[in-house]
Design a protein around this motif. Structure first.
Motif, PDB file in Angstrom:
ATOM      1  N   ALA A 132      36.237  81.656  50.395  1.00 67.67           N
ATOM      2  CA  ALA A 132      37.302  81.164  51.272  1.00 67.67           C
ATOM      3  C   ALA A 132      36.794  80.166  52.304  1.00 67.67           C
ATOM      4  N   ALA A 133      35.506  80.204  52.596  1.00 64.44           N
ATOM      5  CA  ALA A 133      34.937  79.287  53.586  1.00 64.44           C
ATOM      6  C   ALA A 133      34.880  77.848  53.084  1.00 64.44           C
ATOM      7  N   ASP A 134      35.086  77.651  51.800  1.00 58.05           N
ATOM      8  CA  ASP A 134      35.048  76.311  51.216  1.00 58.05           C
ATOM      9  C   ASP A 134      36.357  76.101  50.449  1.00 58.05           C
ATOM     10  N   PRO A 135      37.213  75.181  50.906  1.00 58.86           N
ATOM     11  CA  PRO A 135      38.515  74.996  50.257  1.00 58.86           C
ATOM     12  C   PRO A 135      38.428  74.703  48.756  1.00 58.86           C
ATOM     13  N   GLU A 136      37.415  73.987  48.330  1.00 58.31           N
ATOM     14  CA  GLU A 136      37.275  73.676  46.901  1.00 58.31           C
ATOM     15  C   GLU A 136      36.977  74.946  46.094  1.00 58.31           C
ATOM     16  N   ARG A 137      36.072  75.766  46.618  1.00 58.34           N
ATOM     17  CA  ARG A 137      35.753  77.026  45.921  1.00 58.34           C
ATOM     18  C   ARG A 137      36.973  77.943  45.914  1.00 58.34           C
ATOM     19  N   LEU A 138      37.677  78.007  47.053  1.00 59.62           N
ATOM     20  CA  LEU A 138      38.848  78.878  47.133  1.00 59.62           C
ATOM     21  C   LEU A 138      39.935  78.410  46.170  1.00 59.62           C
ATOM     22  N   ASP A 139      40.172  77.119  46.093  1.00 63.49           N
ATOM     23  CA  ASP A 139      41.164  76.597  45.151  1.00 63.49           C
ATOM     24  C   ASP A 139      40.798  76.954  43.717  1.00 63.49           C
ATOM     25  N   ALA A 140      39.523  76.867  43.386  1.00 60.89           N
ATOM     26  CA  ALA A 140      39.077  77.216  42.035  1.00 60.89           C
ATOM     27  C   ALA A 140      39.340  78.692  41.750  1.00 60.89           C
ATOM     28  N   LEU A 141      39.045  79.556  42.714  1.00 59.35           N
ATOM     29  CA  LEU A 141      39.309  80.989  42.546  1.00 59.35           C
ATOM     30  C   LEU A 141      40.797  81.240  42.377  1.00 59.35           C
ATOM     31  N   MET A 142      41.604  80.639  43.239  1.00 53.13           N
ATOM     32  CA  MET A 142      43.046  80.859  43.184  1.00 53.13           C
ATOM     33  C   MET A 142      43.608  80.395  41.830  1.00 53.13           C
ATOM     34  N   GLY A 143      43.124  79.255  41.351  1.00 48.91           N
ATOM     35  CA  GLY A 143      43.571  78.770  40.053  1.00 48.91           C
ATOM     36  C   GLY A 143      43.164  79.695  38.922  1.00 48.91           C
ATOM     37  N   ALA A 144      41.930  80.177  38.971  1.00 52.64           N
ATOM     38  CA  ALA A 144      41.446  81.083  37.925  1.00 52.64           C
ATOM     39  C   ALA A 144      42.205  82.407  37.937  1.00 52.64           C
ATOM     40  N   ALA A 145      42.589  82.856  39.130  1.00 48.87           N
ATOM     41  CA  ALA A 145      43.294  84.131  39.262  1.00 48.87           C
ATOM     42  C   ALA A 145      44.794  83.981  39.080  1.00 48.87           C
ATOM     43  N   GLY A 146      45.301  82.752  39.161  1.00 45.19           N
ATOM     44  CA  GLY A 146      46.736  82.535  39.077  1.00 45.19           C
ATOM     45  C   GLY A 146      47.470  83.065  40.290  1.00 45.19           C
ATOM     46  N   LEU A 147      46.829  82.964  41.451  1.00 44.04           N
ATOM     47  CA  LEU A 147      47.410  83.493  42.684  1.00 44.04           C
ATOM     48  C   LEU A 147      47.896  82.394  43.606  1.00 44.04           C
ATOM     49  N   ALA A 148      48.904  82.723  44.371  1.00 46.15           N
ATOM     50  CA  ALA A 148      49.335  81.875  45.480  1.00 46.15           C
ATOM     51  C   ALA A 148      48.569  82.351  46.716  1.00 46.15           C
ATOM     52  N   PRO A 149      48.347  81.471  47.680  1.00 47.90           N
ATOM     53  CA  PRO A 149      47.617  81.879  48.893  1.00 47.90           C
ATOM     54  C   PRO A 149      48.202  83.124  49.567  1.00 47.90           C
ATOM     55  N   ALA A 150      49.510  83.280  49.517  1.00 47.95           N
ATOM     56  CA  ALA A 150      50.151  84.439  50.150  1.00 47.95           C
ATOM     57  C   ALA A 150      49.760  85.758  49.472  1.00 47.95           C
ATOM     58  N   ASP A 151      49.338  85.694  48.214  1.00 44.37           N
ATOM     59  CA  ASP A 151      48.979  86.899  47.467  1.00 44.37           C
ATOM     60  C   ASP A 151      47.559  87.376  47.756  1.00 44.37           C
ATOM     61  N   LEU A 152      46.745  86.508  48.290  1.00 49.77           N
ATOM     62  CA  LEU A 152      45.316  86.791  48.408  1.00 49.77           C
ATOM     63  C   LEU A 152      45.015  88.005  49.276  1.00 49.77           C
TER      64      LEU A 152
END
Length: 100
Positions: free
Chosen positions: A26-46
């Motif tokens: 989460a400290a790196d927006p690029e890494r977090l976006d990659a995780l969210m995409g891989a998980a199929g999650l919206a930020p609100a779900d995290l």
């Protein structure tokens, strides 16, 4: 100490390490976006999913899936090279398959 007590401690430590991994991602927006995409999650779900042991296992799977990412996480978190792998094994779905 009973075996189940040791296992519970191992799970708690694995969950803590995985939460640290989630924070690292989460400290790196690029890494977090990659995780969210891989998980199929919206930020609100995290936040809700962060309490689920299965999702924490997924976080470690995501980190460990890329050698450079796994190395960077270990180095930046002060972990040994195998700590994340051992933590992953303690979480749901982390059993090591033995192909014989």
């Amino acid at each position: 100490m009973r075996g189940s007590d040791r296992n519970a401690g191992g799970v708690a430590a694995a969950e803590a390490l995985a939460l640290g991994g989630l924070g690292w991602l989460a400290a790196d927006p690029e890494r977090l976006d990659a995780l969210m995409g891989a998980a199929g999650l919206a930020p609100a779900d995290l936040a809700a999913r962060a309490a689920e042991p299965e999702f924490l296992g997924f976080v470690l799977d995501f980190i460990l899936a890329d050698e450079a990412r796994a190395r960077d996480f270990a180095e930046e978190s002060g972990l040994g090279p195998e700590d994340a792998t051992r933590a992953r094994m303690a979480l749901p779905g982390g059993d090591v398959a033995h192909w014989t």
